[in-house]
Design a protein around this motif. Structure first.
Motif: not given
Length: 282
Positions: A244-269
């Motif tokens: 119903g809109t021209a909007v698109r949601l873009v989500v960056y999703v790492p693999q579970p338990d990956s180094p990237t997931a750990a890096a995302f978790a350590h970002m500021s809360a």
């Protein structure tokens, strides 16, 4: 064009509308439910004879203008309107609203674990969450002119460095292919056409990619980046249309338990903050 299905759809929708809902008098002498054929034709601004032929599955293919008029006369919602257009092998009228719905703003704010942002079909950044700003490091400092990803990537001050990076080139080619697909779906979108014309004038690199005539809707792709603070990161970039809109949601999703997931978790809360592009004329 499926004339029989079109005729059936028109008759069913005509019977479902009460005259009062269309601003017509109910009248005590109606023998059938819904609107009369003459009334639909009058509301749509077409001849009664032409409308009767459509309901008898022997009419010519309606123009887009007639389809739009019939959709208004029959009070079709968005999904019914799209179905009407598909029955006659026409592209439906495009969704043009660039306003980020409240539910999407709330969803962005609640995505504590994943960087996410909203864009329109022309890659204008409309909203993002704090995790995306922390990952990219500059979103809250962008001027309105810089919030278009394609304009900045092809003509901004850092464009030469980006265009020299093979990974950035591949990403931008995917964006250009997606832009062509969006323009094919919405040929009357003046904002998209103006963006393409602008980039063709200002960026030879964009012109080369556009000339390839690649067409591909972006849905999900794996991205690898080297972040100055968090090091190598790899994640899936999932693109989700907001109906119903021209909007698109873009989500960056790492693999579970990956180094990237750990890096995302350590970002500021810190609490997510939603920023939106100020409205500008098309």
């Amino acid at each position: 064009m499926d004339r029989i299905q079109l005729a059936d759809f028109l008759k069913v929708r005509r019977a479902a509308i009460r005259p009062g809902d269309a601003g017509l008098p109910e009248g005590p002498r109606r023998r059938t439910p819904g609107l009369r054929r003459q009334e639909v034709a009058q509301l749509a601004g077409i001849s009664v004879e032409y409308y009767i032929r459509l309901e008898q599955a022997r009419g010519p293919k309606p123009s887009r203008q007639v389809l739009g008029a019939l959709a208004r006369a029959l009070m079709l919602d968005r999904d019914q309107r799209f179905h009407l257009f598909h029955l006659v092998d026409e592209l439906p009228e495009s969704d043009s609203s660039r306003e980020v719905p409240p539910t999407i703003r709330n969803l962005l704010a609640g995505l504590q674990d994943f960087p996410a942002y909203a864009v329109d079909a022309g890659y204008e950044m409309l909203a993002w969450n704090a995790k995306a700003n922390l990952l990219m490091g500059y979103l809250d400092r962008l001027s309105p002119q810089e919030r278009n990803i394609l304009r900045t990537s092809f003509t901004g001050p850092h464009a030469p460095a980006q265009l020299a990076d093979p990974r950035a080139q591949a990403f931008l080619q995917d964006c250009v292919s997606d832009l062509r697909a969006s323009l094919a779906r919405s040929p009357g979108d003046t904002r998209l056409r103006a963006l393409v014309d602008e980039l063709l004038r200002t960026s030879p690199e964009f012109g080369e990619m556009w000339a390839d005539h690649r067409v591909a809707v972006r849905r999900v792709q794996t991205k690898s980046v080297v972040h100055g603070q968090f090091g190598p990161l790899e994640f899936d970039c999932q693109v989700l249309d907001v109906p119903g809109t021209a909007v698109r949601l873009v989500v960056y999703v790492p693999q579970p338990d990956s180094p990237t997931a750990a890096a995302f978790a350590h970002m500021s809360a810190s609490a997510p903050v939603i920023l939106e592009t100020p409205s500008r004329p098309a």
